[in-house]
Design a protein around this motif. Structure first.
Motif, PDB file in Angstrom:
ATOM      1  N   GLN A 134     -25.665  44.217  58.438  1.00  0.00           N
ATOM      2  CA  GLN A 134     -25.983  44.487  57.029  1.00  0.00           C
ATOM      3  C   GLN A 134     -25.309  43.546  56.036  1.00  0.00           C
ATOM      4  N   ASP A 135     -24.176  42.992  56.347  1.00  0.00           N
ATOM      5  CA  ASP A 135     -23.471  42.111  55.415  1.00  0.00           C
ATOM      6  C   ASP A 135     -23.566  40.636  55.786  1.00  0.00           C
ATOM      7  N   PHE A 136     -24.380  40.300  56.791  1.00  0.00           N
ATOM      8  CA  PHE A 136     -24.454  38.918  57.283  1.00  0.00           C
ATOM      9  C   PHE A 136     -25.664  38.181  56.721  1.00  0.00           C
ATOM     10  N   TYR A 137     -25.405  36.951  56.271  1.00  0.00           N
ATOM     11  CA  TYR A 137     -26.460  36.088  55.763  1.00  0.00           C
ATOM     12  C   TYR A 137     -26.373  34.751  56.483  1.00  0.00           C
ATOM     13  N   ILE A 138     -27.518  34.244  56.894  1.00  0.00           N
ATOM     14  CA  ILE A 138     -27.559  32.977  57.619  1.00  0.00           C
ATOM     15  C   ILE A 138     -27.643  31.826  56.618  1.00  0.00           C
ATOM     16  N   VAL A 139     -26.784  30.832  56.848  1.00  0.00           N
ATOM     17  CA  VAL A 139     -26.776  29.615  56.031  1.00  0.00           C
ATOM     18  C   VAL A 139     -26.874  28.425  56.976  1.00  0.00           C
ATOM     19  N   ALA A 140     -27.293  27.296  56.463  1.00  0.00           N
ATOM     20  CA  ALA A 140     -27.480  26.123  57.316  1.00  0.00           C
ATOM     21  C   ALA A 140     -26.145  25.527  57.773  1.00  0.00           C
ATOM     22  N   THR A 141     -25.213  25.385  56.848  1.00  0.00           N
ATOM     23  CA  THR A 141     -23.994  24.636  57.163  1.00  0.00           C
ATOM     24  C   THR A 141     -22.733  25.371  56.701  1.00  0.00           C
ATOM     25  N   LEU A 142     -21.624  24.893  57.198  1.00  0.00           N
ATOM     26  CA  LEU A 142     -20.327  25.421  56.778  1.00  0.00           C
ATOM     27  C   LEU A 142     -20.110  25.144  55.288  1.00  0.00           C
ATOM     28  N   GLN A 143     -20.607  24.031  54.796  1.00  0.00           N
ATOM     29  CA  GLN A 143     -20.481  23.722  53.357  1.00  0.00           C
ATOM     30  C   GLN A 143     -21.226  24.770  52.525  1.00  0.00           C
ATOM     31  N   ASP A 144     -22.404  25.214  52.978  1.00  0.00           N
ATOM     32  CA  ASP A 144     -23.126  26.275  52.268  1.00  0.00           C
ATOM     33  C   ASP A 144     -22.294  27.552  52.231  1.00  0.00           C
ATOM     34  N   ALA A 145     -21.653  27.880  53.344  1.00  0.00           N
ATOM     35  CA  ALA A 145     -20.813  29.078  53.405  1.00  0.00           C
ATOM     36  C   ALA A 145     -19.636  28.955  52.434  1.00  0.00           C
ATOM     37  N   ARG A 146     -19.052  27.769  52.334  1.00  0.00           N
ATOM     38  CA  ARG A 146     -17.940  27.543  51.400  1.00  0.00           C
ATOM     39  C   ARG A 146     -18.372  27.771  49.953  1.00  0.00           C
ATOM     40  N   VAL A 147     -19.533  27.266  49.606  1.00  0.00           N
ATOM     41  CA  VAL A 147     -20.043  27.443  48.244  1.00  0.00           C
ATOM     42  C   VAL A 147     -20.223  28.930  47.953  1.00  0.00           C
ATOM     43  N   LEU A 148     -20.833  29.657  48.886  1.00  0.00           N
ATOM     44  CA  LEU A 148     -21.078  31.086  48.687  1.00  0.00           C
ATOM     45  C   LEU A 148     -19.769  31.879  48.639  1.00  0.00           C
ATOM     46  N   LEU A 149     -18.795  31.498  49.464  1.00  0.00           N
ATOM     47  CA  LEU A 149     -17.501  32.164  49.452  1.00  0.00           C
ATOM     48  C   LEU A 149     -16.854  32.034  48.069  1.00  0.00           C
ATOM     49  N   ALA A 150     -16.948  30.872  47.483  1.00  0.00           N
ATOM     50  CA  ALA A 150     -16.355  30.637  46.167  1.00  0.00           C
ATOM     51  C   ALA A 150     -17.025  31.476  45.079  1.00  0.00           C
ATOM     52  N   ARG A 151     -18.261  31.885  45.303  1.00  0.00           N
ATOM     53  CA  ARG A 151     -19.016  32.651  44.303  1.00  0.00           C
ATOM     54  C   ARG A 151     -19.083  34.151  44.594  1.00  0.00           C
ATOM     55  N   ALA A 152     -18.390  34.637  45.588  1.00  0.00           N
ATOM     56  CA  ALA A 152     -18.570  36.008  46.083  1.00  0.00           C
ATOM     57  C   ALA A 152     -18.211  37.094  45.073  1.00  0.00           C
ATOM     58  N   ASN A 153     -17.320  36.849  44.168  1.00  0.00           N
ATOM     59  CA  ASN A 153     -16.939  37.820  43.128  1.00  0.00           C
ATOM     60  C   ASN A 153     -16.560  39.197  43.684  1.00  0.00           C
ATOM     61  N   GLY A 154     -15.746  39.213  44.721  1.00  0.00           N
ATOM     62  CA  GLY A 154     -15.230  40.480  45.234  1.00  0.00           C
ATOM     63  C   GLY A 154     -16.201  41.297  46.071  1.00  0.00           C
ATOM     64  N   LYS A 155     -17.388  40.793  46.341  1.00  0.00           N
ATOM     65  CA  LYS A 155     -18.352  41.525  47.168  1.00  0.00           C
ATOM     66  C   LYS A 155     -18.132  41.195  48.632  1.00  0.00           C
ATOM     67  N   ARG A 156     -18.466  42.148  49.501  1.00  0.00           N
ATOM     68  CA  ARG A 156     -18.261  41.973  50.944  1.00  0.00           C
ATOM     69  C   ARG A 156     -19.507  41.357  51.570  1.00  0.00           C
ATOM     70  N   TYR A 157     -19.391  40.092  51.945  1.00  0.00           N
ATOM     71  CA  TYR A 157     -20.458  39.373  52.625  1.00  0.00           C
ATOM     72  C   TYR A 157     -19.858  38.577  53.766  1.00  0.00           C
ATOM     73  N   SER A 158     -20.688  38.277  54.739  1.00  0.00           N
ATOM     74  CA  SER A 158     -20.323  37.345  55.798  1.00  0.00           C
ATOM     75  C   SER A 158     -21.453  36.341  55.915  1.00  0.00           C
ATOM     76  N   TYR A 159     -21.081  35.085  56.016  1.00  0.00           N
ATOM     77  CA  TYR A 159     -22.056  34.012  56.130  1.00  0.00           C
ATOM     78  C   TYR A 159     -21.904  33.404  57.512  1.00  0.00           C
ATOM     79  N   VAL A 160     -23.013  33.207  58.190  1.00  0.00           N
ATOM     80  CA  VAL A 160     -22.979  32.643  59.532  1.00  0.00           C
ATOM     81  C   VAL A 160     -23.900  31.429  59.552  1.00  0.00           C
ATOM     82  N   THR A 161     -23.358  30.312  60.040  1.00  0.00           N
ATOM     83  CA  THR A 161     -24.136  29.075  60.061  1.00  0.00           C
ATOM     84  C   THR A 161     -25.063  29.054  61.273  1.00  0.00           C
TER      85      THR A 161
END
Length: 188
Positions: free
Chosen positions: A105-132
């Motif tokens: 439920q909290d996992f989102y697929i991204v293409a690259t580790l750089q995409d995950a880094r960008v999303l991590l920086a924008r998370a604003n306290g929400k619980r997400y997991s990004y998987v490349t």
């Protein structure tokens, strides 16, 4: 004594995922992929007791009558860096859908580790997991997993689709046996 009726094997045996996304889904599900799916907690207790009595190791059991219940999770979101919600990529029988949705439920697929880094920086306290696509995991709540497996390890690591691979190999063996029999018949 074998496991009683109500044991459905491992979760990984019941999932269908396009090859491109298999490393990502395997990383997101982790140990849950090899967890034993059983009908109810009593069967899980039976399995644990059997393992203990026989000194055969440890296994994780998932009681399906509990695990398929829907729990509130993160709201989904859309972003240019997100390919898809991980759960939306996985195909499975309806009886396993609730479990898969809960686990992913909290996992989102991204293409690259750089995409995950960008999303991590924008998370604003929400619980997400990004998987490349390569199986690296970055979460907003702490755990991160990554690196590079050797080619042999990467090929051996794939649990999803293993039944399909086995069937393809069995089909190829049968085809080759027919060719061999045909050639031997011509020779005689």
């Amino acid at each position: 004594k074998a496991m009683p009726h109500g044991n459905w094997g491992t979760l990984g045996e019941h999932l269908r995922v396009p090859k491109k996304y298999q490393p990502a889904i395997e990383a997101a599900l982790g140990e849950a992929l090899v967890s034993m799916l059983v009908e109810n907690p009593q069967l899980a207790f039976t399995g644990m007791e059997m393992l203990r009595e026989r000194k055969k190791g440890v296994a994780t059991f998932i009681a399906m009558n509990l695990a398929g219940k829907r729990f509130g999770g993160s709201s989904s979101f859309s972003d240019q860096h997100v390919i898809a919600a991980a759960a939306s990529i996985v195909e499975c029988d309806d009886r396993f859908r609730g479990l898969v949705d809960n686990l992913l439920q909290d996992f989102y697929i991204v293409a690259t580790l750089q995409d995950a880094r960008v999303l991590l920086a924008r998370a604003n306290g929400k619980r997400y997991s990004y998987v490349t696509l390569d199986g690296e995991v970055v979460s907003t709540w702490g755990p991160m997993r990554g690196g590079q497996l050797a080619d042999q390890q990467r090929q051996a690591a794939g649990l999803i689709g293993r039944r399909e691979q086995i069937q393809q190999l069995e089909d190829e063996v049968a085809r080759l046996q027919e060719v061999r029999a045909s050639l031997e018949a011509r020779r005689d």
